[in-house]
Structures are given as structure tokens and as C-alpha cells.
Motif scaffolding. Structure first.
Motif, PDB file in Angstrom:
ATOM      1  N   ILE A 107       0.856  -1.190   0.000  1.00  0.00           N
ATOM      2  CA  ILE A 107       0.000   0.000   0.000  1.00  0.00           C
ATOM      3  C   ILE A 107       0.889   1.236   0.000  1.00  0.00           C
ATOM      4  O   ILE A 107       1.867   1.305   0.754  1.00  0.00           O
ATOM      5  N   PHE A 108       0.547   2.234  -0.821  1.00  0.00           N
ATOM      6  CA  PHE A 108       1.407   3.409  -0.978  1.00  0.00           C
ATOM      7  C   PHE A 108       0.559   4.624  -1.345  1.00  0.00           C
ATOM      8  O   PHE A 108      -0.609   4.501  -1.740  1.00  0.00           O
ATOM      9  N   ASP A 109       1.167   5.795  -1.203  1.00  0.00           N
ATOM     10  CA  ASP A 109       0.494   7.047  -1.540  1.00  0.00           C
ATOM     11  C   ASP A 109       0.767   7.397  -3.005  1.00  0.00           C
ATOM     12  O   ASP A 109       1.923   7.447  -3.435  1.00  0.00           O
ATOM     13  N   LYS A 110      -0.279   7.652  -3.766  1.00  0.00           N
ATOM     14  CA  LYS A 110      -0.121   7.906  -5.203  1.00  0.00           C
ATOM     15  C   LYS A 110       0.584   9.219  -5.500  1.00  0.00           C
ATOM     16  O   LYS A 110       1.241   9.360  -6.524  1.00  0.00           O
ATOM     17  N   LYS A 111       0.440  10.203  -4.607  1.00  0.00           N
ATOM     18  CA  LYS A 111       1.056  11.505  -4.867  1.00  0.00           C
ATOM     19  C   LYS A 111       2.549  11.500  -4.606  1.00  0.00           C
ATOM     20  O   LYS A 111       3.328  12.086  -5.361  1.00  0.00           O
ATOM     21  N   THR A 112       2.950  10.857  -3.522  1.00  0.00           N
ATOM     22  CA  THR A 112       4.349  10.929  -3.088  1.00  0.00           C
ATOM     23  C   THR A 112       5.132   9.650  -3.304  1.00  0.00           C
ATOM     24  O   THR A 112       6.360   9.663  -3.277  1.00  0.00           O
ATOM     25  N   GLY A 113       4.434   8.535  -3.486  1.00  0.00           N
ATOM     26  CA  GLY A 113       5.119   7.248  -3.564  1.00  0.00           C
ATOM     27  C   GLY A 113       5.494   6.703  -2.189  1.00  0.00           C
ATOM     28  O   GLY A 113       6.106   5.635  -2.089  1.00  0.00           O
ATOM     29  N   LYS A 114       5.132   7.428  -1.124  1.00  0.00           N
ATOM     30  CA  LYS A 114       5.480   6.979   0.224  1.00  0.00           C
ATOM     31  C   LYS A 114       4.792   5.644   0.535  1.00  0.00           C
ATOM     32  O   LYS A 114       3.624   5.448   0.237  1.00  0.00           O
ATOM     33  N   GLY A 152       9.908 -16.919   4.677  1.00  0.00           N
ATOM     34  CA  GLY A 152      10.417 -15.615   4.269  1.00  0.00           C
ATOM     35  C   GLY A 152       9.418 -14.479   4.332  1.00  0.00           C
ATOM     36  O   GLY A 152       9.761 -13.347   3.990  1.00  0.00           O
ATOM     37  N   VAL A 153       8.202 -14.757   4.790  1.00  0.00           N
ATOM     38  CA  VAL A 153       7.187 -13.705   4.879  1.00  0.00           C
ATOM     39  C   VAL A 153       7.624 -12.633   5.875  1.00  0.00           C
ATOM     40  O   VAL A 153       7.521 -11.430   5.614  1.00  0.00           O
ATOM     41  N   GLU A 154       8.120 -13.081   7.034  1.00  0.00           N
ATOM     42  CA  GLU A 154       8.508 -12.128   8.080  1.00  0.00           C
ATOM     43  C   GLU A 154       9.645 -11.216   7.617  1.00  0.00           C
ATOM     44  O   GLU A 154       9.675 -10.030   7.953  1.00  0.00           O
ATOM     45  N   ARG A 155      10.566 -11.754   6.818  1.00  0.00           N
ATOM     46  CA  ARG A 155      11.690 -10.937   6.358  1.00  0.00           C
ATOM     47  C   ARG A 155      11.200  -9.793   5.478  1.00  0.00           C
ATOM     48  O   ARG A 155      11.654  -8.660   5.616  1.00  0.00           O
ATOM     49  N   ARG A 156      10.274 -10.080   4.582  1.00  0.00           N
ATOM     50  CA  ARG A 156       9.810  -9.026   3.662  1.00  0.00           C
ATOM     51  C   ARG A 156       8.981  -7.975   4.394  1.00  0.00           C
ATOM     52  O   ARG A 156       9.106  -6.775   4.119  1.00  0.00           O
ATOM     53  N   ILE A 157       8.163  -8.393   5.348  1.00  0.00           N
ATOM     54  CA  ILE A 157       7.396  -7.401   6.111  1.00  0.00           C
ATOM     55  C   ILE A 157       8.331  -6.588   6.996  1.00  0.00           C
ATOM     56  O   ILE A 157       8.134  -5.372   7.175  1.00  0.00           O
ATOM     57  N   ASP A 158       9.358  -7.220   7.557  1.00  0.00           N
ATOM     58  CA  ASP A 158      10.345  -6.466   8.338  1.00  0.00           C
ATOM     59  C   ASP A 158      11.063  -5.432   7.472  1.00  0.00           C
ATOM     60  O   ASP A 158      11.322  -4.305   7.909  1.00  0.00           O
ATOM     61  N   ILE A 159      11.386  -5.811   6.241  1.00  0.00           N
ATOM     62  CA  ILE A 159      12.019  -4.876   5.306  1.00  0.00           C
ATOM     63  C   ILE A 159      11.108  -3.673   5.069  1.00  0.00           C
ATOM     64  O   ILE A 159      11.537  -2.513   5.143  1.00  0.00           O
ATOM     65  N   ILE A 160       9.840  -3.953   4.796  1.00  0.00           N
ATOM     66  CA  ILE A 160       8.910  -2.872   4.475  1.00  0.00           C
ATOM     67  C   ILE A 160       8.625  -2.023   5.710  1.00  0.00           C
ATOM     68  O   ILE A 160       8.498  -0.796   5.619  1.00  0.00           O
ATOM     69  N   SER A 161       8.577  -2.659   6.883  1.00  0.00           N
ATOM     70  CA  SER A 161       8.416  -1.903   8.122  1.00  0.00           C
ATOM     71  C   SER A 161       9.569  -0.926   8.316  1.00  0.00           C
ATOM     72  O   SER A 161       9.370   0.242   8.681  1.00  0.00           O
ATOM     73  N   THR A 162      10.771  -1.388   8.063  1.00  0.00           N
ATOM     74  CA  THR A 162      11.951  -0.519   8.170  1.00  0.00           C
ATOM     75  C   THR A 162      11.871   0.633   7.172  1.00  0.00           C
ATOM     76  O   THR A 162      12.202   1.783   7.502  1.00  0.00           O
ATOM     77  N   ALA A 163      11.418   0.326   5.954  1.00  0.00           N
ATOM     78  CA  ALA A 163      11.286   1.363   4.932  1.00  0.00           C
ATOM     79  C   ALA A 163      10.265   2.422   5.340  1.00  0.00           C
ATOM     80  O   ALA A 163      10.477   3.626   5.143  1.00  0.00           O
ATOM     81  N   ILE A 164       9.152   1.991   5.925  1.00  0.00           N
ATOM     82  CA  ILE A 164       8.133   2.956   6.375  1.00  0.00           C
ATOM     83  C   ILE A 164       8.702   3.828   7.490  1.00  0.00           C
ATOM     84  O   ILE A 164       8.523   5.055   7.496  1.00  0.00           O
ATOM     85  N   ASN A 205      10.703   6.496   6.293  1.00  0.00           N
ATOM     86  CA  ASN A 205       9.977   7.419   5.416  1.00  0.00           C
ATOM     87  C   ASN A 205      10.383   7.252   3.952  1.00  0.00           C
ATOM     88  O   ASN A 205      10.428   8.224   3.189  1.00  0.00           O
ATOM     89  N   LEU A 206      10.675   6.018   3.553  1.00  0.00           N
ATOM     90  CA  LEU A 206      11.085   5.754   2.177  1.00  0.00           C
ATOM     91  C   LEU A 206       9.868   5.653   1.256  1.00  0.00           C
ATOM     92  O   LEU A 206       8.744   5.413   1.695  1.00  0.00           O
ATOM     93  N   THR A 207      10.134   5.801  -0.011  1.00  0.00           N
ATOM     94  CA  THR A 207       9.103   5.666  -1.039  1.00  0.00           C
ATOM     95  C   THR A 207       9.306   4.357  -1.792  1.00  0.00           C
ATOM     96  O   THR A 207      10.320   3.662  -1.621  1.00  0.00           O
ATOM     97  N   VAL A 208       8.339   4.030  -2.642  1.00  0.00           N
ATOM     98  CA  VAL A 208       8.494   2.833  -3.473  1.00  0.00           C
ATOM     99  C   VAL A 208       9.673   2.988  -4.423  1.00  0.00           C
ATOM    100  O   VAL A 208      10.317   2.004  -4.798  1.00  0.00           O
ATOM    101  N   TYR A 209       9.989   4.226  -4.799  1.00  0.00           N
ATOM    102  CA  TYR A 209      11.138   4.456  -5.673  1.00  0.00           C
ATOM    103  C   TYR A 209      12.445   4.131  -4.954  1.00  0.00           C
ATOM    104  O   TYR A 209      13.423   3.711  -5.591  1.00  0.00           O
ATOM    105  N   ASP A 210      12.473   4.336  -3.639  1.00  0.00           N
ATOM    106  CA  ASP A 210      13.657   3.977  -2.856  1.00  0.00           C
ATOM    107  C   ASP A 210      13.748   2.469  -2.670  1.00  0.00           C
ATOM    108  O   ASP A 210      14.809   1.863  -2.870  1.00  0.00           O
ATOM    109  N   LEU A 211      12.637   1.850  -2.288  1.00  0.00           N
ATOM    110  CA  LEU A 211      12.657   0.428  -1.954  1.00  0.00           C
ATOM    111  C   LEU A 211      13.012  -0.436  -3.158  1.00  0.00           C
ATOM    112  O   LEU A 211      13.656  -1.480  -2.995  1.00  0.00           O
ATOM    113  N   GLU A 212      12.625  -0.032  -4.337  1.00  0.00           N
ATOM    114  CA  GLU A 212      12.947  -0.857  -5.504  1.00  0.00           C
ATOM    115  C   GLU A 212      14.449  -0.902  -5.788  1.00  0.00           C
ATOM    116  O   GLU A 212      14.920  -1.800  -6.482  1.00  0.00           O
ATOM    117  N   LYS A 213      15.223   0.029  -5.200  1.00  0.00           N
ATOM    118  CA  LYS A 213      16.663   0.121  -5.479  1.00  0.00           C
ATOM    119  C   LYS A 213      17.548  -0.490  -4.400  1.00  0.00           C
ATOM    120  O   LYS A 213      18.756  -0.618  -4.594  1.00  0.00           O
TER     121      LYS A 213
END
Length: 561
Positions: free
Chosen positions: A380-387, A398-410, A413-421
Motif C-alpha cells: 500500500i502506498f500514496d499515489k502523490k508521493t510514492g510513500k 520468508g514472509v517475516e523478512r519481507r514485512i520487516d524490510i517494508i516496516s523498516t522502509a516505512i 519514510n522511504l518511497t516505493v522508488y527507494d525500496l525498488e533500489k
């Protein structure tokens, strides 16, 4: 004079608060009052002891009165119930057995947690039932199973504890039923995510009743009969109520402490209440949601531990702040698990975000390495900012690892543009060159860039309902197509698409799907470049199956439909 720090309640928040206070101030006089018999234990491990996964009961017990006194020089009173606070005189009134006790304080930390919500059920007080909040509760359930040898068990409530308790009782070879008043199990999850655990429960023989309330309970000999609002009854030998918790605020109210709109004690970032020199932490309090910066309830061990640490530090004269919670959590049943962090899509919309989401499904490590297991992610992300606003995922490994990654990204304050890199560990046994978290973020980023032409399965199914003559293109292999496919879909393998364009009508839209979305993306981009109006169904046939089941739609043909 030595500072008197009084902590009411133990476990995650209280024990952490007291221990942190001692590390800040070696000279303070620190005391814990705990109404039960244990001050520091692994409450999250209790279902696994009942289910005999954890064999050693003592493994769940971290400290008792003597060990806590020895290590931290903290006085502990167990089986001691505080019932009134005089905030002007700075006194707490308590009872231990029949003895009345009075404890003076300079700083008071309330960590007395939450209590189980018992639903309004006619006759519930006349039948024996259990809850699972304390070691005593755990022991009572374990003893009942050993002594009474029940053949069946029913759990009311299909949240985290209800699901984990159901698994424990299956491990005890009981015939297990679980009754949930809301439309699906694990109500804080999207149904397309919780479906993974639902399916595993059914596979393991659990009878799951959703959208069903127990309205009456009665005792017939040693057998409990539960009557539901759906018109049927359940007979059970063992009844456990797991319908959620609410903050235990009665003690706080005797001190005149402010109670928030959600029914918990209102605190600031230092864990201070509205009454001077009184702090609060854990399941008792309302805490800030990091994404929305609004108050929420989050009865979870991780936040309770951190809040207790902050409260203990500040009460002892230090300085710490608690920035809030993302309510990151995971639950499992057998090999199936579901995890989440941040906001759901519905919560994001409700809180004013211009939110969107994508589905992806990818293996937890490279597919060619043995034992690859797929992880289904809803980002889930914000369409205006990509946050990034939140995520939910289901799978087995491996489910917990990916949610932990995304939790850290949130949190960052990272965006989807950051996480993809972001670089993640890669070796065939452990991951992929493009991690599932990268892929989910990349799909979202491409959607925001306007280069992916994704359509959600929900919208795709709406179109199917309204139109009979739409073009549906399945770009999987012939074998995959024969196994299961959307009705009226044409099958052109993605590798053969350029040579088969004459089979498609370039005057009307084409809705493309594959297994999980990747080949559909390739095909959609190719068709777009060649002048077709093509759309790729997000998450492929895997997401279509989930949403079609939720909507009770029959849209498939094939050998295993």
C-alpha cells in the motif's frame, strides 16, 4: 532520600520499565506489584506450550521475585492487586490475599495491561470456559486437557491468539472449531491475505465458522452447547474465549488520568500521563501510529517492551522518547503464515491518503533452487508521493523478512522508488537478485510512472460481470492454461505473442494475465508498443483466484477447477 519508583504490572512493559529504571538509577527504590503469580514470562509462547511444541514450561519463565531481586535489586510483590491511586498523596492502595497494603511513590508507572473482552452470550457465566492471558490461564488449559481428556474444543474469536490456540489444540489431537463474528478470520488482514491461513486450517481439519456469533451457552452434563445466530449449535468439551482485549483502565481512572477516545490511557512521547509523575506503557495505553500520527491501540509485545523502557528511563531521571508503532505483526498456523505492517488500504483511505495498492507473488529464493515457496504481497502506498504506507503478506517461508524490510522502509519514510533500489542479500538458497520486496516496490513505482498499465483483479472481475465479449489473454504455457484459466480466455504463450498478433483484435481492450504478473507485464508492454490497448491484471491468476473466491464468482475453467 532515595527516589521511590513504583511499577504496577509486570511482563513486557512492566518488567522492562523496572529494569531500565534500575540501569538509569542504581540508588532508586524500585518496586513491582503484579496481580498474577509471575512477573516476567513469554506470553506469546503460551499457545506453543499448550500444543506441546515447547516442552519445557520453565523456558517461558524469565524471572521470579528472587531472581529479579538478585539481578536488579528490585522488590517484587506477586498476587498483589492495586485498586486505588491517590495521586495527591502519591499513594497506591493494594491487596495481597486479605492484607491491605499501601505503597508510597515518587514516580508511578502503570503497566497493568489489558483484559479479555467477554462477549454478551446468554448463559456464559454458567459454563466453564478459559481465556489465555497469563501463565495461570495456560496452566489451567494444559491441566484440563491432561486431566479431562476432551475430544473437542471450540474457540470463540479468530484473531492472533485464537488462531495460534487453534493450532495448539490441533496438535493436542482435539477436534477443533473456531467461531468468528466478522466476515473473515484475522479481521485486521485483507481477506485475500488471510485466506492462506484459512485454507491451511481447513486442510488440517478445523471447522471454521465466520460471520457467526455465539448467542447462547448451556451445560448438559459435562458437555457445553453453543447456540449461534446462524441457526445451528455446537457441542464442545472445551471452550476458550479469544475475542480480543481492551485496556484495563479502572485503576488509572481512580487517579483521574485522561482516557483517550479509543478507551486507553492517553500518554505523550515520554509515556507521561495527564497526571504529574505518573507514566503508563503497554497494552494499557493509546499510542501514536507512525504513519498517521494519530492514536491507536496495539496490544503487541514489541511496542509494550519499548514503551516500558521509555517510561522506566524517564521515571528514573533519564530522557527517552517513543516515536510510535507500525503494529508490525505475524501469525501462523502450521506452515502458513500472514504478516502485516503499517496501514491497510482501507485505513489509508480513511486517514486521508490518496492511496493505492499492488499485488505481487514471488518465490522467497530463486525458483530453480529446491524448496522455493511463494510470498503473496499487498503493498500500500500514496499515489502523490510514492510513500510506503503499509503492507500485508502471506506464504510459508520468508514472509517475516519481507514485512520487516517494508516496516523498516516505512519507519525511514522511504518511497516505493527507494525500496525498488535497495540491495538485499542474494544467494540461491536465501534470495533472488530481485527480492520480493524490490519487485513489489518496482511494480508500484511503475504504476505511478504510468508505464505498467496494471488493472486490479477486483476491477477485472467487475468488467467480466458487466461484459461478455471482452478480450482476455492468458500468456502462460499451454499446460498451465489447461490446469486452470479464466473462462473465455485465449491462450498465447508470451514467447509466441509477436507471431500471433493476428489472433487479437486491436480495436478493443485486452486484459492480460499470467501466473503472478511478471509475464503479463512483459506481454502488456509488448502489446502497448505494438499499438494495442492492453492491461495487466495485478498479481496474475493467483490474485484473481483469491478475489473471485471472496466475491463468490465462478470464473474459471480447467482440469482442477
Amino acid at each position: 532520600m532515595k527516589k521511590k519508583i513504583l511499577v504496577i504490572g509486570g511482563v513486557a512493559a512492566g518488567a522492562s520499565a523496572a529494569a531500565k529504571a534500575r540501569r538509569i538509577d542504581e540508588d532508586a527504590q524500585i518496586t513491582i506489584l503484579e496481580k498474577n503469580g509471575y512477573i516476567s514470562f513469554a506470553n506469546c509462547g503460551m499457545p506453543y506450550y499448550i500444543g506441546d511444541v515447547i516442552k519445557n514450561r520453565s523456558a517461558l519463565l524469565f524471572h521470579n521475585e528472587k531472581s529479579f531481586k538478585k539481578r536488579f535489586n528490585i522488590d517484587v510483590y506477586t498476587k498483589t492487586t492495586a485498586y486505588r491511586i491517590d495521586s495527591k498523596q502519591k499513594l497506591v492502595y493494594a491487596r495481597k490475599n486479605e492484607e491491605e497494603l499501601i505503597f508510597p511513590y515518587d514516580k508511578l508507572i502503570l503497566c497493568n495491561g489489558a483484559k479479555t473482552v467477554i462477549p454478551e452470550i446468554e448463559g456464559i457465566e454458567t459454563v466453564p470456559y478459559f481465556t489465555l492471558r497469563s501463565i495461570e490461564d495456560m496452566d489451567n488449559i494444559k491441566s484440563y486437557i491432561i486431566d479431562k481428556s476432551p475430544k473437542s474444543a471450540t474457540i470463540i474469536g479468530a484473531g492472533y491468539i485464537g488462531i495460534e490456540t487453534a493450532e495448539a489444540l490441533v496438535n493436542c489431537n482435539l477436534n477443533v472449531s473456531i467461531v468468528e463474528a466478522l466476515p473473515n478470520i484475522l479481521p485486521t488482514f485483507s481477506q485475500e491475505i488471510s485466506e492462506k491461513i484459512y485454507n491451511q486450517m481447513i486442510l488440517d481439519g478445523v471447522k471454521v465458522y465466520t460471520n457467526t456469533k455465539v448467542v447462547k451457552a448451556s451445560l448438559n452434563n459435562q458437555n457445553i452447547t453453543l447456540t449461534t445466530d446462524s441457526g445451528f449449535s455446537l457441542d464442545t468439551d472445551l471452550l476458550i474465549i479469544s475475542t480480543g482485549v481492551k485496556p484495563d483502565i479502572e485503576l488509572a481512572m481512580t487517579a483521574g488520568i485522561e482516557i483517550g477516545d479509543l478507551g486507553g490511557v492517553r500518554v505523550n512521547e515520554k509515556m507521561e500521563t495527564s497526571v504529574v509523575d505518573i507514566y503508563a506503557a503497554g497494552d494499557l495505553v493509546e499510542k501514536k501510529n507512525i504513519v498517521t500520527q494519530r492514536y491507536c491501540l496495539a496490544p503487541l509485545a514489541g511496542p509494550a517492551n519499548r514503551e516500558g523502557k521509555v517510561a522506566g528511563c524517564n521515571a528514573a531521571g533519564g530522557h527517552m522518547v517513543y516515536s510510535g508503532t507500525l503494529r508490525t505483526a505475524i501469525v501462523s498456523f502450521g506452515p502458513a503464515c500472514c504478516a502485516q505492517t503499517g496501514l491497510s488500504y482501507e485505513e489509508a483511505i480513511k486517514n486521508g491518503f490518496d492511496a493505492d495498492f499492488v499485488y505481487t507473488e514471488d518465490p522467497h529464493h530463486v525458483e530453480y533452487y529446491p524448496t522455493a515457496k511463494y510470498i503473496f504481497i499487498k503493498l500500500i502506498f500514496d499515489k502523490k508521493t510514492g510513500k510506503i504506507l503499509g503492507a500485508q503478506a502471506s506464504g510459508e517461508i520468508g514472509v517475516e523478512r519481507r514485512i520487516d524490510i517494508i516496516s523498516t522502509a516505512i519507519y525511514a519514510n522511504l518511497t516505493v522508488y527507494d525500496l525498488e533500489k535497495i540491495d538485499f542479500c542474494y544467494s540461491p538458497p536465501f534470495g533472488s537478485a530481485k527480492d520480493p520486496a524490490n519487485i513489489a516496490a518496482s511494480v508500484a513505482a511503475n504504476l505511478l510512472r504510468g508505464v505498467s498499465y496494471i488493472i486490479k483483479p477486483q476491477i477485472f472481475l467487475q468488467i467480466i460481470q458487466k461484459q461478455d465479449d471482452i478480450q482476455i489473454l492468458d500468456v502462460r504455457t499451454r499446460l498451465e492454461y489447461k490446469t486452470i484459466h479464466v473462462k473465455n480466455a485465449i491462450n498465447i504463450y508470451v514467447n509466441d505473442l509477436r507471431e500471433s498478433l493476428h489472433l487479437l483484435n486491436n480495436k478493443s481492450p485486452i486484459y492480460v494475465y499470467c501466473a503472478v504478473g511478471y509475464r503479463g507485464h512483459i506481454a502488456t508492454k509488448m502489446l502497448r508498443n505494438l499499438g494495442f490497448e492492453a492491461y495487466n491484471v495485478s498479481g496474475g491468476i493467483e490474485s484473481i483466484k483469491r478475489i473471485a473466491k471472496i466475491q463468490n464468482m465462478e470464473v474459471f475453467d480447467g482440469s482442477n477447477t
